[in-house]
Design a protein around this motif. Sequence first.
Motif, PDB file in Angstrom:
ATOM      1  N   GLU A 136      -4.363  21.894 -48.077  1.00 16.32           N
ATOM      2  CA  GLU A 136      -3.717  20.620 -47.650  1.00 16.32           C
ATOM      3  C   GLU A 136      -2.684  20.878 -46.658  1.00 16.32           C
ATOM      4  O   GLU A 136      -2.660  20.054 -45.553  1.00 16.32           O
ATOM      5  CB  GLU A 136      -3.183  19.742 -48.829  1.00 16.32           C
ATOM      6  CG  GLU A 136      -4.272  19.023 -49.645  1.00 16.32           C
ATOM      7  CD  GLU A 136      -3.644  18.190 -50.696  1.00 16.32           C
ATOM      8  OE1 GLU A 136      -2.524  17.480 -50.402  1.00 16.32           O
ATOM      9  OE2 GLU A 136      -4.217  18.206 -51.803  1.00 16.32           O
ATOM     10  N   ARG A 137      -1.709  22.039 -46.900  1.00 16.31           N
ATOM     11  CA  ARG A 137      -0.769  22.416 -46.020  1.00 16.31           C
ATOM     12  C   ARG A 137      -1.293  22.806 -44.689  1.00 16.31           C
ATOM     13  O   ARG A 137      -0.857  22.415 -43.502  1.00 16.31           O
ATOM     14  CB  ARG A 137      -0.007  23.553 -46.680  1.00 16.31           C
ATOM     15  CG  ARG A 137       0.936  23.244 -47.736  1.00 16.31           C
ATOM     16  CD  ARG A 137       1.631  24.581 -48.189  1.00 16.31           C
ATOM     17  NE  ARG A 137       2.345  24.039 -49.234  1.00 16.31           N
ATOM     18  CZ  ARG A 137       3.021  24.867 -50.234  1.00 16.31           C
ATOM     19  NH1 ARG A 137       2.503  26.375 -50.463  1.00 16.31           N
ATOM     20  NH2 ARG A 137       3.733  24.534 -51.029  1.00 16.31           N
ATOM     21  N   ILE A 138      -2.622  23.495 -44.691  1.00 12.61           N
ATOM     22  CA  ILE A 138      -2.954  23.863 -43.305  1.00 12.61           C
ATOM     23  C   ILE A 138      -3.785  22.510 -42.572  1.00 12.61           C
ATOM     24  O   ILE A 138      -3.405  22.597 -41.500  1.00 12.61           O
ATOM     25  CB  ILE A 138      -4.497  24.839 -43.547  1.00 12.61           C
ATOM     26  CG1 ILE A 138      -3.654  26.006 -44.227  1.00 12.61           C
ATOM     27  CG2 ILE A 138      -4.912  25.342 -42.192  1.00 12.61           C
ATOM     28  CD1 ILE A 138      -4.901  26.914 -44.850  1.00 12.61           C
ATOM     29  N   ALA A 139      -4.234  21.769 -43.441  1.00  7.80           N
ATOM     30  CA  ALA A 139      -4.992  20.349 -42.664  1.00  7.80           C
ATOM     31  C   ALA A 139      -3.586  19.504 -42.099  1.00  7.80           C
ATOM     32  O   ALA A 139      -3.860  19.110 -41.173  1.00  7.80           O
ATOM     33  CB  ALA A 139      -5.504  19.668 -43.955  1.00  7.80           C
ATOM     34  N   LEU A 140      -2.476  19.595 -42.944  1.00  5.03           N
ATOM     35  CA  LEU A 140      -1.443  18.967 -42.467  1.00  5.03           C
ATOM     36  C   LEU A 140      -0.759  19.537 -41.038  1.00  5.03           C
ATOM     37  O   LEU A 140      -0.622  18.927 -40.246  1.00  5.03           O
ATOM     38  CB  LEU A 140      -0.428  18.809 -43.302  1.00  5.03           C
ATOM     39  CG  LEU A 140       1.002  18.170 -42.885  1.00  5.03           C
ATOM     40  CD1 LEU A 140       0.983  16.785 -42.469  1.00  5.03           C
ATOM     41  CD2 LEU A 140       2.039  18.146 -44.196  1.00  5.03           C
TER      42      LEU A 140
ATOM     43  N   GLY B  78      -5.166  24.627 -58.561  1.00  5.59           N
ATOM     44  CA  GLY B  78      -4.612  23.723 -57.716  1.00  5.59           C
ATOM     45  C   GLY B  78      -3.766  24.178 -56.644  1.00  5.59           C
ATOM     46  O   GLY B  78      -3.743  23.505 -55.514  1.00  5.59           O
ATOM     47  N   ASP B  79      -3.150  25.413 -56.876  1.00  2.00           N
ATOM     48  CA  ASP B  79      -2.593  26.128 -55.628  1.00  2.00           C
ATOM     49  C   ASP B  79      -3.314  26.266 -54.351  1.00  2.00           C
ATOM     50  O   ASP B  79      -2.818  26.062 -53.152  1.00  2.00           O
ATOM     51  CB  ASP B  79      -1.870  27.448 -56.157  1.00  2.00           C
ATOM     52  CG  ASP B  79      -0.694  27.409 -57.031  1.00  2.00           C
ATOM     53  OD1 ASP B  79      -0.048  26.130 -56.867  1.00  2.00           O
ATOM     54  OD2 ASP B  79      -0.716  28.252 -58.003  1.00  2.00           O
ATOM     55  N   ASP B  80      -4.715  26.680 -54.748  1.00  5.22           N
ATOM     56  CA  ASP B  80      -5.704  26.741 -53.591  1.00  5.22           C
ATOM     57  C   ASP B  80      -5.822  25.147 -52.840  1.00  5.22           C
ATOM     58  O   ASP B  80      -5.842  25.115 -51.615  1.00  5.22           O
ATOM     59  CB  ASP B  80      -6.989  27.083 -54.091  1.00  5.22           C
ATOM     60  CG  ASP B  80      -7.189  28.411 -54.481  1.00  5.22           C
ATOM     61  OD1 ASP B  80      -6.569  29.386 -54.163  1.00  5.22           O
ATOM     62  OD2 ASP B  80      -7.628  28.790 -55.689  1.00  5.22           O
ATOM     63  N   GLY B  81      -5.874  24.159 -53.760  1.00 12.14           N
ATOM     64  CA  GLY B  81      -6.065  22.815 -53.153  1.00 12.14           C
ATOM     65  C   GLY B  81      -4.584  22.398 -52.397  1.00 12.14           C
ATOM     66  O   GLY B  81      -4.734  22.211 -51.263  1.00 12.14           O
ATOM     67  N   VAL B  82      -3.462  22.865 -52.959  1.00 10.02           N
ATOM     68  CA  VAL B  82      -2.190  22.772 -51.992  1.00 10.02           C
ATOM     69  C   VAL B  82      -2.118  23.669 -50.812  1.00 10.02           C
ATOM     70  O   VAL B  82      -1.777  22.974 -49.626  1.00 10.02           O
ATOM     71  CB  VAL B  82      -0.981  23.274 -52.938  1.00 10.02           C
ATOM     72  CG1 VAL B  82       0.290  23.356 -51.958  1.00 10.02           C
ATOM     73  CG2 VAL B  82      -0.853  22.622 -53.962  1.00 10.02           C
ATOM     74  N   GLN B  83      -2.627  24.795 -50.625  1.00  9.44           N
ATOM     75  CA  GLN B  83      -2.650  25.551 -49.608  1.00  9.44           C
ATOM     76  C   GLN B  83      -3.613  25.148 -48.406  1.00  9.44           C
ATOM     77  O   GLN B  83      -3.336  24.853 -47.092  1.00  9.44           O
ATOM     78  CB  GLN B  83      -3.291  27.089 -49.860  1.00  9.44           C
ATOM     79  CG  GLN B  83      -2.077  27.972 -50.694  1.00  9.44           C
ATOM     80  CD  GLN B  83      -0.712  27.979 -50.001  1.00  9.44           C
ATOM     81  OE1 GLN B  83      -0.585  27.884 -48.529  1.00  9.44           O
ATOM     82  NE2 GLN B  83       0.244  27.771 -50.796  1.00  9.44           N
TER      83      GLN B  83
END
Length: 346
Positions: free
Chosen positions: A315-319, A308-313
């Motif tokens: 998303e942060r880059i995409a944002l 899940g942390d990989d998913g968060v990271q």
Amino acid sequence: MKKIKIGIIGAGRIGKIHADNLLRMPQVEIIAVSDLFAGPELEAWAEARNISLVTKDSNVLIQHPDIDAIFICSSTDTHVPLIQQAAKAGKHIFCEKPISMDITKTESAIEEVKKAGVKLQIGFNRRFDHNFKRVQEVVQGGGIGDPHIIKITSRDPNPPHIDYVKVSGGIFMDMMIHDFDMARFVSGSEVDEVYAVGNVLINPDFAEHGDVDTAVVTLRFANGALGVIDNSRQAVYGYDQRVEVFGSKGSVVVSNDHPNTAVISTADAIVSDKPLHFFLERYQAAYVEETQMFIDAIVNDKIVPVSGDDGVQAERIALAAKLSARLGRPVKVSEALALLQQTSVS
């Protein structure tokens, strides 16, 4: 051997792909499928695969006492509540990317998973591709020394339907997010800063929904390496998926997969087949392996390969990329959420 019993939420294209891959695994049994549009067609599909329960209500799967793990393959806007509900019910979770388009909500879902002590794997299937996996192995093994430049090309053969564009979250969130994850995967480093530019060069309707169809992002990694990602919604010659990592001791490059390696040489031309047409063909084996590794993590109590942390990271880059394209300047990943709140850009 006790079978891992699965429920699949969302029976669209990707849900059915996962179902067919899971059915090949002797240690797995699919108990139920839910889909908002479940009807005779889905029931017939399920019956042909000996899946006994088809419902429109995802909660039936989440609360089912025999189900060990849930595959969330429904629309992105449903992911966070479904993750939270499944975690509270003690189910292991496989969720397609992205977790959501709201970092705060994504982080709250991850916290619920950690609190429940269940496993959560995110569907970044490209990590399991035979080509990209080899790049990561070479880089992490020191084969090209310290990474200096990372180049990733990802171009679809055809643009998506405009109805998809309306709800996708934009090219950085729905398409390039795979490449942001790949950048982290092959470099072994976090992304510190991005600078994104984009334009509408294929379909003017994209602009009406605040999106672009062509984009380039430069990245600055925490380890000092630099990166370039380019995306296009339309490559007329097929699905274009390439990666290069250049380093202090050499480079590693992977090109497109083709239906065959034949090259026909004549006086008129040198000709080979176009790349495999789309992601279903290109990443068929990767989809199988990611599901196998998720099941293995459950059976043998291992750490999932994409957390899940990989998913968060990602998303942060995409944002950060989305904000960079809007603001016309580089954006640090660490400042993206605060910038979003200041500018009310979604």
